[in-house]
Structures are given as C-alpha cells and as structure tokens.
Design a protein around this motif. Structure first.
Motif, PDB file in Angstrom:
ATOM      1  N   THR A  24       0.833  -1.204   0.000  1.00  0.00           N
ATOM      2  CA  THR A  24       0.000   0.000   0.000  1.00  0.00           C
ATOM      3  C   THR A  24       0.865   1.250   0.000  1.00  0.00           C
ATOM      4  OG1 THR A  24      -1.711  -1.199   1.196  1.00  0.00           O
ATOM      5  CG2 THR A  24      -1.861   1.203   1.206  1.00  0.00           C
ATOM      6  N   ALA A  27       2.245   1.681  -3.391  1.00  0.00           N
ATOM      7  CA  ALA A  27       1.203   2.168  -4.302  1.00  0.00           C
ATOM      8  C   ALA A  27       1.037   3.677  -4.146  1.00  0.00           C
ATOM      9  CB  ALA A  27      -0.113   1.447  -4.036  1.00  0.00           C
ATOM     10  N   LEU A  28       1.140   4.166  -2.914  1.00  0.00           N
ATOM     11  CA  LEU A  28       1.094   5.611  -2.692  1.00  0.00           C
ATOM     12  C   LEU A  28       2.273   6.298  -3.383  1.00  0.00           C
ATOM     13  CD1 LEU A  28       0.087   5.733   1.077  1.00  0.00           C
ATOM     14  CD2 LEU A  28      -1.274   6.554  -0.846  1.00  0.00           C
ATOM     15  N   ARG A  30       3.886   5.197  -6.030  1.00  0.00           N
ATOM     16  CA  ARG A  30       3.642   5.165  -7.473  1.00  0.00           C
ATOM     17  C   ARG A  30       2.666   6.263  -7.884  1.00  0.00           C
ATOM     18  NH1 ARG A  30       3.574  -0.386  -6.585  1.00  0.00           N
ATOM     19  NH2 ARG A  30       1.298  -0.397  -6.550  1.00  0.00           N
ATOM     20  N   THR A  31       1.674   6.503  -7.041  1.00  0.00           N
ATOM     21  CA  THR A  31       0.716   7.567  -7.335  1.00  0.00           C
ATOM     22  C   THR A  31       1.395   8.927  -7.301  1.00  0.00           C
ATOM     23  OG1 THR A  31      -1.042   6.219  -6.385  1.00  0.00           O
ATOM     24  CG2 THR A  31      -1.505   8.566  -6.648  1.00  0.00           C
ATOM     25  N   ALA A  34       3.475   9.254 -10.381  1.00  0.00           N
ATOM     26  CA  ALA A  34       2.627   9.523 -11.544  1.00  0.00           C
ATOM     27  C   ALA A  34       2.247  11.007 -11.572  1.00  0.00           C
ATOM     28  CB  ALA A  34       1.379   8.655 -11.508  1.00  0.00           C
ATOM     29  N   ALA A  35       2.010  11.578 -10.399  1.00  0.00           N
ATOM     30  CA  ALA A  35       1.733  13.015 -10.324  1.00  0.00           C
ATOM     31  C   ALA A  35       2.964  13.818 -10.743  1.00  0.00           C
ATOM     32  CB  ALA A  35       1.290  13.403  -8.914  1.00  0.00           C
ATOM     33  N   PHE A  90      -0.527  17.052  -4.562  1.00  0.00           N
ATOM     34  CA  PHE A  90      -0.308  15.609  -4.493  1.00  0.00           C
ATOM     35  C   PHE A  90       0.739  15.258  -3.451  1.00  0.00           C
ATOM     36  CE2 PHE A  90      -2.479  15.111  -8.588  1.00  0.00           C
ATOM     37  CZ  PHE A  90      -3.171  13.941  -8.330  1.00  0.00           C
ATOM     38  N   TYR A  94       0.136  12.905  -0.300  1.00  0.00           N
ATOM     39  CA  TYR A  94       1.022  11.767  -0.047  1.00  0.00           C
ATOM     40  C   TYR A  94       1.524  11.806   1.392  1.00  0.00           C
ATOM     41  CZ  TYR A  94       5.225   8.873  -0.229  1.00  0.00           C
ATOM     42  OH  TYR A  94       6.193   7.943   0.033  1.00  0.00           O
ATOM     43  N   SER A 121      11.101   9.838  -3.027  1.00  0.00           N
ATOM     44  CA  SER A 121       9.874  10.337  -3.653  1.00  0.00           C
ATOM     45  C   SER A 121       9.690  11.817  -3.345  1.00  0.00           C
ATOM     46  CB  SER A 121       8.660   9.558  -3.162  1.00  0.00           C
ATOM     47  OG  SER A 121       8.788   8.201  -3.455  1.00  0.00           O
TER      48      SER A 121
END
Length: 143
Positions: A24, A27-28, A30-31, A34-35, A90, A94, A121
């Motif tokens: 999870t 996945a955060l 990766r989000t 992506a932003a 974003f 996050y 990140s």
C-alpha cells in the motif's frame, strides 16, 4: 470500551499484514510519481508553448495577431502553474496518507525505520517543483 473507542479493524503484526502495508505504501509512492510525471509534462509543455510562440509571434501576419502578444505566454504560465500547484497538492496528500499509514491501527504493522522508503519520492517531487518555479520565473521575466 465504547463503540467509538473500538479500533476500526484488527491489524495484527504478521508478515502478510506487514507486506500488505508495504504494498500500500509503495502504491502511494507510485501515485505520487505519476503526479510527478504529469507535472513534468505540464511544466515542459507550458515552457515550450511560451518559448515557441514567443519566437513565432514576430513572424505572424497582422491579421493572425488578434489574441494579443501575451496570450501564448499566459497560456504557458498557466500550464506551468498548474503543474507546480498540482504536484504540491499531491505531495501534501502523499504526506497525509503516509502519516495515516504510520499511526493508529496501522502502528502495529508499520516498521519503525522505514522513512528511507519515501525520502527519494519527496526529493524528486521537490526538485520538479523547484524546476517548475524556475521555469515560471523564466517565462514571467521573459528570459
């Protein structure tokens, strides 16, 4: 214990729960990345639009200049600002999500020393925001 004090769910420390927690968290990430990718596209396209049309405006016929000489620059500034602002939002989301993932019901399955999992990140997001701000300043000051 009242109903409002009861935990939302049972997060027992186990390998499978911890790895689900890590999935999870990734996945955060990766989000967020992506932003970052979307922000880079907006910033790059905004800068390109502003620079390209700034060079092209002098070569346009008089009847095609009805939008005004600053329209491409304004569009470029808008795109750059949209990229920087969306990335800032974003990044804040996050941060809030990872803070939630480390507290409350998840504290039992979150590892104690996993902050290094998301510092890169943050670094990428902040570097892209700095580049976006530099691009905005460059277009704003007509460099």
């Amino acid at each position: 214990m009242s109903v409002s004090d009861a935990p939302h769910f049972d997060a027992q420390p186990s390998a499978s729960n911890h790895f689900a927690w890590m999935r999870t968290l990734m996945a955060l990430q990766r989000t967020l990345l992506a932003a970052v990718r979307t922000a880079v596209s907006l910033i790059g396209f905004g800068f390109t639009v502003a620079q390209f049309f700034q060079k092209l405006v002098g070569h346009l016929p008089g009847d095609m200049r009805h939008l005004g000489p600053d329209a491409p620059r304004d569009l470029g500034l808008t795109l750059i600002a949209a990229g920087v602002i969306s990335l800032a939002m974003f990044t804040w989301q996050y941060r809030q999500a990872t803070k939630y993932m480390r507290s409350g019901d998840f504290a039992a399955i979150a590892s104690a020393d996993d902050r290094s999992l998301h510092t890169s990140s943050y670094m990428v997001a902040f570097v892209v925001m700095a580049i976006g701000l530099a691009a905005f300043g460059s277009v704003w000051l007509r460099f």
